[in-house]
Write an enzyme that holds these catalytic residues in place. Structure first.
Site, PDB file in Angstrom:
ATOM      1  N   ASP A 130      58.268 -17.423 -34.550  1.00  7.02           N
ATOM      2  CA  ASP A 130      59.317 -18.416 -34.811  1.00  7.02           C
ATOM      3  C   ASP A 130      60.478 -17.886 -35.621  1.00  7.02           C
ATOM      4  O   ASP A 130      61.539 -18.508 -35.671  1.00  7.02           O
ATOM      5  CB  ASP A 130      58.710 -19.559 -35.654  1.00  7.02           C
ATOM      6  CG  ASP A 130      58.000 -20.571 -34.794  1.00  7.02           C
ATOM      7  OD1 ASP A 130      58.464 -20.819 -33.678  1.00  7.02           O
ATOM      8  OD2 ASP A 130      56.986 -21.113 -35.269  1.00  7.02           O
TER       9      ASP A 130
HETATM   10  C1  NOJ Z   1      53.274 -20.795 -37.069  1.00  8.86           C
HETATM   11  C2  NOJ Z   1      53.651 -21.650 -35.905  1.00  8.86           C
HETATM   12  O1  NOJ Z   1      52.923 -22.863 -35.963  1.00  8.86           O
HETATM   13  C3  NOJ Z   1      53.355 -20.937 -34.604  1.00  8.86           C
HETATM   14  O2  NOJ Z   1      53.769 -21.728 -33.525  1.00  8.86           O
HETATM   15  C4  NOJ Z   1      54.032 -19.592 -34.560  1.00  8.86           C
HETATM   16  O3  NOJ Z   1      53.661 -18.955 -33.361  1.00  8.86           O
HETATM   17  C5  NOJ Z   1      53.630 -18.761 -35.764  1.00  8.86           C
HETATM   18  N1  NOJ Z   1      53.912 -19.480 -36.964  1.00  8.86           N
HETATM   19  C6  NOJ Z   1      54.364 -17.424 -35.809  1.00  8.86           C
HETATM   20  O4  NOJ Z   1      55.708 -17.585 -36.091  1.00  8.86           O
END
Ligand code: NOJ
Length: 810
Positions: free
Chosen positions: A492
């Site tokens: 993200d």
């Molecule tokens: C937490 C998020 O909920 C998830 O969707 C994401 O893939 C990871 N962080 C890595 O950024």
């Protein structure tokens, strides 16, 4: 040397916390998102019903001191000739040392057993299945040699149901909050609480099976002007004020006088906190004031977990591995499935996010063997927030099914994530491999369009949804032919401007294509098989032409065509997901797969897990986005982001390196950190999301426990790839990749209604191909156990390794 905070009791399937002052609050989950929430190790509770941001019950503020009151508690007081001694059987908020304390973290229950003032207090906290009520089943036993006069005072602090408003408006919220006492039987009292607008609708309640001497519903009245939660002034008096608050900071507190308890005598009290409509709360309360009903509900929950866990049980040479795979890991998978990333001590459910598209897709894959019907239900909700062009909305609120674009809204330019829609393809195909429910593919589901009412939205069969997802990625590629990143992909926090490209989206696309090819192959649709094989071959070629950096694969191209995750970068030279996913996608040839996975071992592995990338970016850079908001070594910026570790385990099994896959499992197994908790800090009974990496001064510190994709994927890595018992369209495929020194192991697995007792013997350490497989004594060629009749018990014997003459396949 770390302090000791507790131990595992494998026979009872519990972790027992022995010190109430754990380094952070350690939590457990009760109930489900329909009604339930978090209970911490000092009895604090955050409950909600249906949606943590839209229907919250307790005011639990994680950022407040851990010594303070959070959401709910229990006081106990003992009467003396000249007043009362006050205790907290859960330690907080009084903090008076207890003679003993044990918090049993169980399967959807928390049992706190403590001793003080000659009394033993046992409180079991749980939510009966499918009921909107939290039960606190409290037994007080007099262990002294004299009678003691004891009062119990349970307390709840309420939140406005719209969780965020509680913190953003300190006039409107308190003006609306109201409490009302109802003498529902001549002997009992129920304290109702609601914001004015819900007076005739859903109400919260606090009550007991015992007569209530008196109550208080206003926080200031309870604490007194100079009082604190540790020493509420109201508890110095014989009775509470019986004040029915018509505004203000609402609490619920009941003074329950147990009377005199004689030596060795026990008295049991039920305290109920819940939510129901005005018409139905009395019935619910009546049901659980009955001790037999509470016992039956508790037994029912234990049975649920027996059934849930029985779908996969293993016995290997490693007891820690077994404890995790047989109990705590599947339990965490059920938790992430329920809560996505919506409510934890870290994910506060205050409105910014609901259930995530990519997260829930992956979560559904962790529960398939146990609750496939529920997984399908959630997948169908996810498919209904897929857009007609095949891409997906990023998240939705379960109470309203309203979806939104997640954090990408902040930037506003790119409102799509490159990866979301591809995860649901992996999830749906995994569900079908598990269940054989091929009719699912023909079920019609609407696409999301917030401007249209449901009945006017375009609908299409599930298979169409999946194919539109593939189509979207195929036709949204950048100038190198690699799929566009969008706002972000799985990571993200790497938010590159313009038409940046993502090798991870490319790999996910490859993995999704492999699943769809297998599916169409099983269904006998040769044209589709050929079409998608061609797409796979095309992307594989571009991927290898554009992505190979010499010693590993790259991770992104910026819009200007600069590589990220390359030796030419000074920071972010190599990314973990850049190496695992090409192997999983079938893009990396044998040689490159080995080189890339060796590069992970050399550059990214630490004793606490594999880092997400290295070196960390050292300074905020708006052209990189969120990743550079963290200092080096934290979270996605060179931290040990555990979610990516099981993918490296899986990739290693695919190249036959069972020793490494197992080592990677062991180094992130939270149980292994039980002796190191002053460094690790978070719960040893569930995976955390992140551990600080070795560039950070607090290397090894864990955070964001419970709600992480680590759970689903580590479970899949361990059960389907290391132990290698994997559902396929044709049956249970057996392809273990275990440490060389394991001589064998057993698995009990239910699959499509039949049970399989599988014994696997590893007779040759270096070659682990299946050389001999019998089903109920009959030799079967290949490595797939054919699908048996539902209800049957099947005995499977498997030998791995070059066949010795007496084991030779016929
Ligand atoms: C937490 C998020 O909920 C998830 O969707 C994401 O893939 C990871 N962080 C890595 O950024």
């Amino acid at each position: 040397m770390s302090k000791n905070y507790g131990y595992f009791d494998d026979a009872k399937r519990e972790y027992i916390i022995t010190d109430p002052m754990t380094p952070t609050k350690w939590t457990n989950y009760v109930g489900t998102i329909d009604f339930g929430g978090i209970v911490d190790n000092t009895g604090g509770a955050l409950l909600c019903a249906g949606d943590p941001s839209l229907n919250r019950i307790n005011k639990y503020i994680p950022q407040q001191l851990d010594t303070d009151f959070k959401g709910a508690t229990l006081y106990l007081r003992v009467k003396h000739s000249n007043g009362y001694s006050l205790y907290s059987p859960f330690f907080t908020p009084c903090l008076t040392p207890l003679d003993s304390y044990a918090c049993h973290v169980g399967l959807s229950y928390q049992r706190i057993v403590s001793e003080c003032a000659g009394l033993k207090i046992e409180a079991t906290i749980f939510v009966p299945t499918e009921s909107k009520v939290e039960v606190r089943d409290i037994t007080v036993t007099n262990q002294s040699n004299q009678p003691l006069e004891v009062d119990l005072i349970p307390v709840v602090e309420y939140s406005h149901f719209e969780a965020l408003k509680q913190f953003t408006n300190a006039d409107w919220v308190p003006q609306t909050m109201m409490s009302e006492a109802i003498n529902d039987t001549p002997d009992t009292l129920t304290l109702l609480q609601y914001p004015f607008m819900r007076r005739d609708g859903l109400v919260n309640f606090l009550t007991s099976d015992r007569p209530v001497d008196s109550f208080e519903s206003d926080r200031k009245n309870f604490l007194g002007v100079t009082g604190t939660w540790a020493a509420p002034q109201a508890l110095t008096l014989d009775s509470l004020s019986n004040y029915e608050a018509r505004r203000g900071d609402n609490i619920g507190s009941l003074l329950i006088k147990l009377g005199s308890i004689t030596p060795q005598q026990s008295k049991r009290t039920i305290v109920l906190t819940g939510q129901a409509s005005r018409d139905t709360y009395a019935e619910l309360i009546h049901q659980f004031r009955d001790h037999n009903a509470v016992d039956a509900a508790f037994a029912g929950q234990a049975k649920y977990w027996d059934d849930y866990l029985s779908s996969y049980q293993c016995e290997t040479p490693d007891a820690n591995f077994d404890a995790m795979i047989n109990v705590h890991n599947p339990r965490q998978c059920q938790t992430t499935f329920n809560w996505s990333r919506y409510l934890s001590l870290y994910q506060l459910g205050l409105g910014a996010r609901g259930l995530g598209f990519r997260d829930s897709s992956q979560d559904s894959m962790g529960v398939l063997a146990s609750i496939p019907a529920k997984a399908k239900e959630l997948q169908k909700k996810l498919l209904s927030i897929q857009k007609p062009d095949g891409s997906a909305m990023h998240q939705f609120y379960p109470a309203t099914m309203e979806a939104n674009e997640g954090d990408s809204r902040e930037e506003g330019e790119k409102l799509t994530y490159g990866d979301d829609h591809l995860w649901i393809i992996l999830a749906v195909t995994a569900y079908i491999r598990e269940t054989g429910d091929y009719d699912y593919l023909n079920e019609s589901i609407t696409f999301y369009d917030k401007n249209l009412p449901l009945d006017q939205r375009e609908a299409a069969p599930v298979i169409d949804h999946l194919e539109r997802g593939l189509h979207y990625t195929k036709h949204n590629c950048g100038k190198h032919g690699i799929p566009l990143l969008g706002f972000a992909d799985w990571n993200d926090t790497v938010n590159l401007p313009g038409d940046a490209e993502s090798f991870m989206v490319a790999s996910l696309y490859g993995a999704a294509l492999l699943e769809v090819i297998e599916l169409f192959d099983y269904l006998g649709n040769e044209a589709k098989v050929a079409q998608y094989q061609a797409d796979h071959a095309d992307m594989k070629k571009v991927f290898n032409d554009q992505g190979w950096d010499g010693e590993w694969y790259r991770r992104y191209y910026t819009a200007d065509g600069a590589p990220i995750g390359s030796k030419s970068n000074s920071h972010g030279k190599i990314y973990t997901n850049g190496q695992s996913w090409p192997v999983i996608a079938g893009f990396a040839g044998e040689e490159r797969a080995q080189i890339a996975l060796d590069a992970v071992e050399e550059n990214l592995n630490t004793k606490f897990g594999i880092k997400l990338s290295t070196p960390g970016y050292d300074g905020y850079d708006p052209n990189l986005g969120g990743v550079s908001t963290y200092p080096p070594g934290a979270k996605e910026n060179g931290g040990i982001f555990l979610h990516s570790n099981p993918w490296i385990m899986i990739a290693n099994t695919m190249v036959g390196n069972g020793d490494r896959a197992y080592k990677y499992f062991c180094q992130i197994n939270p149980a292994a950190r039980n002796k190191d908790l002053d460094t690790y800090e978070v719960e040893p009974y569930c995976f955390a999301q992140n551990v600080l990496g070795d560039e950070h001064p607090q290397f090894g510190l864990g955070r964001n426990s419970w709600l992480s994709g680590t759970s689903s994927w580590t479970y899949q890595a361990a059960t389907q790839y290391i132990l290698g018992v994997k559902p396929s369209h044709h049956g249970l495929q057996i392809q273990p990749c275990i440490p060389r020194d394991w001589k064998g192991f057993t698995v009990r697995r239910s699959f499509r209604g039949a049970n399989y007792a599988i014994k696997i013997t590893n007779q040759n350490s270096s070659d682990q191909t299946v050389s001999h497989l019998t089903v109920n004594g009959e030799i079967i060629p290949g490595n797939t156990i054919p699908i048996a009749q539902p209800g049957t018990q099947n005995t499977i014997e498997v030998t791995l390794g070059a066949a010795c003459p007496e084991h030779a396949v016929a």
